[in-house]
Design a protein around this motif. Structure first.
Motif, PDB file in Angstrom:
ATOM      1  N   LEU A 204     -41.994  17.387   9.233  1.00  0.00           N
ATOM      2  CA  LEU A 204     -41.632  17.687   7.851  1.00  0.00           C
ATOM      3  C   LEU A 204     -41.113  19.109   7.668  1.00  0.00           C
ATOM      4  O   LEU A 204     -39.982  19.306   7.237  1.00  0.00           O
ATOM      5  CB  LEU A 204     -42.848  17.441   6.928  1.00  0.00           C
ATOM      6  CG  LEU A 204     -43.347  15.993   6.867  1.00  0.00           C
ATOM      7  CD1 LEU A 204     -44.564  15.898   5.961  1.00  0.00           C
ATOM      8  CD2 LEU A 204     -42.248  15.051   6.383  1.00  0.00           C
ATOM      9  N   TRP A 205     -41.913  20.102   7.998  1.00  0.00           N
ATOM     10  CA  TRP A 205     -41.487  21.477   7.715  1.00  0.00           C
ATOM     11  C   TRP A 205     -41.094  22.282   8.945  1.00  0.00           C
ATOM     12  O   TRP A 205     -40.840  23.466   8.860  1.00  0.00           O
ATOM     13  CB  TRP A 205     -42.543  22.228   6.901  1.00  0.00           C
ATOM     14  CG  TRP A 205     -43.957  21.996   7.329  1.00  0.00           C
ATOM     15  CD1 TRP A 205     -44.631  22.579   8.358  1.00  0.00           C
ATOM     16  CD2 TRP A 205     -44.879  21.103   6.701  1.00  0.00           C
ATOM     17  NE1 TRP A 205     -45.913  22.111   8.417  1.00  0.00           N
ATOM     18  CE2 TRP A 205     -46.100  21.208   7.408  1.00  0.00           C
ATOM     19  CE3 TRP A 205     -44.806  20.234   5.604  1.00  0.00           C
ATOM     20  CZ2 TRP A 205     -47.235  20.459   7.060  1.00  0.00           C
ATOM     21  CZ3 TRP A 205     -45.934  19.496   5.277  1.00  0.00           C
ATOM     22  CH2 TRP A 205     -47.122  19.610   5.990  1.00  0.00           C
TER      23      TRP A 205
ATOM     24  N   GLY B  91     -47.130  17.075   9.756  1.00  0.00           N
ATOM     25  CA  GLY B  91     -46.191  17.833   8.923  1.00  0.00           C
ATOM     26  C   GLY B  91     -45.477  18.910   9.708  1.00  0.00           C
ATOM     27  O   GLY B  91     -44.272  19.121   9.540  1.00  0.00           O
TER      28      GLY B  91
END
Length: 218
Positions: free
Chosen positions: A200-201, A196
């Motif tokens: 993702l972030w 992540g």
């Protein structure tokens, strides 16, 4: 009301099941992607210009020396003696004046006859992610040997891959300690979180600072 609660519970269970499957899949992918670049015999570790040594506590909370720390320090000194690396980047937490992982490693390596010229200290390696990012962005290392326990190396290699660092892993001897299974379980969760962080972030290191490339002796 009962049917609403039942529907919520089903949705929650489905979400938890999906999360568990995702964690397993991500872990299997990371392990498959990195296992071939982890060497368990120190004399056979692939030659790299810089060895990144990940910091950890020198002493256990319940007292006594931390075997993980000792294994990383002893292996790092041996890698220099065997000329598998030219330089060591000691990266760790420096949260207080009384807790300083890079300084602890530096002192231990000095006691093992490692010269200052062969070591660089990174005081802002607050996590595996930060240590690897800073190795490239601050210290200019685009080829690295990652030095740690074998269960930690897949995550570190995965981060290095995402950053375009040519990396290999050198696994230090690991006889294990009481409760190691908790660390291994936590590592499965950390690998999923790292996926992540990278995709993702968009996690950023806590602190970067100026560019200070490592100067290797010829």
């Amino acid at each position: 009301m009962f049917w609403l609660l039942k529907g919520v519970l089903k949705a929650l269970l489905a979400s938890l099941s999906l999360l568990a499957v995702s964690i397993v899949v991500i872990n299997l992918w990371i392990l498959q992607k990195t296992h071939a670049r982890i060497e368990h015999e120190v004399p056979l570790c692939a030659v790299q210009p810089v060895g990144l040594v990940f910091g950890t506590a020198q002493w256990l909370r319940q007292g006594g020396s931390n075997p993980y720390y000792q294994a990383r320090v002893e292996t790092s000194a041996e890698l220099l003696r065997l000329q598998r690396v030219q330089h060591l980047l000691l990266s760790g937490d420096n949260r207080t004046r009384y807790y300083n992982e890079p300084i602890s490693m530096w002192r231990s390596l000095r006691h093992r006859n490692v010269d200052d010229a062969n070591m660089t200290l990174d005081y802002a390696g607050f996590s595996t992610f930060d240590s690897v990012v800073r190795a490239k962005e601050v210290f200019g290392a685009d080829r690295l040997m990652l030095i740690s326990q074998d269960w930690h190396l897949p995550r570190a290699l995965f981060i290095a891959d995402a950053l375009g660092i040519e990396s290999t892993g050198c696994a230090v001897p690991d006889d294990g300690i009481k409760g190691e299974w908790r660390l291994r379980l936590r590592e499965w969760l950390a690998r999923a979180a790292t996926f992540g962080d990278l995709y993702l972030w968009g996690r950023e290191p806590y602190f970067l600072g100026p560019f200070e490339p490592i100067r290797l002796s010829s």
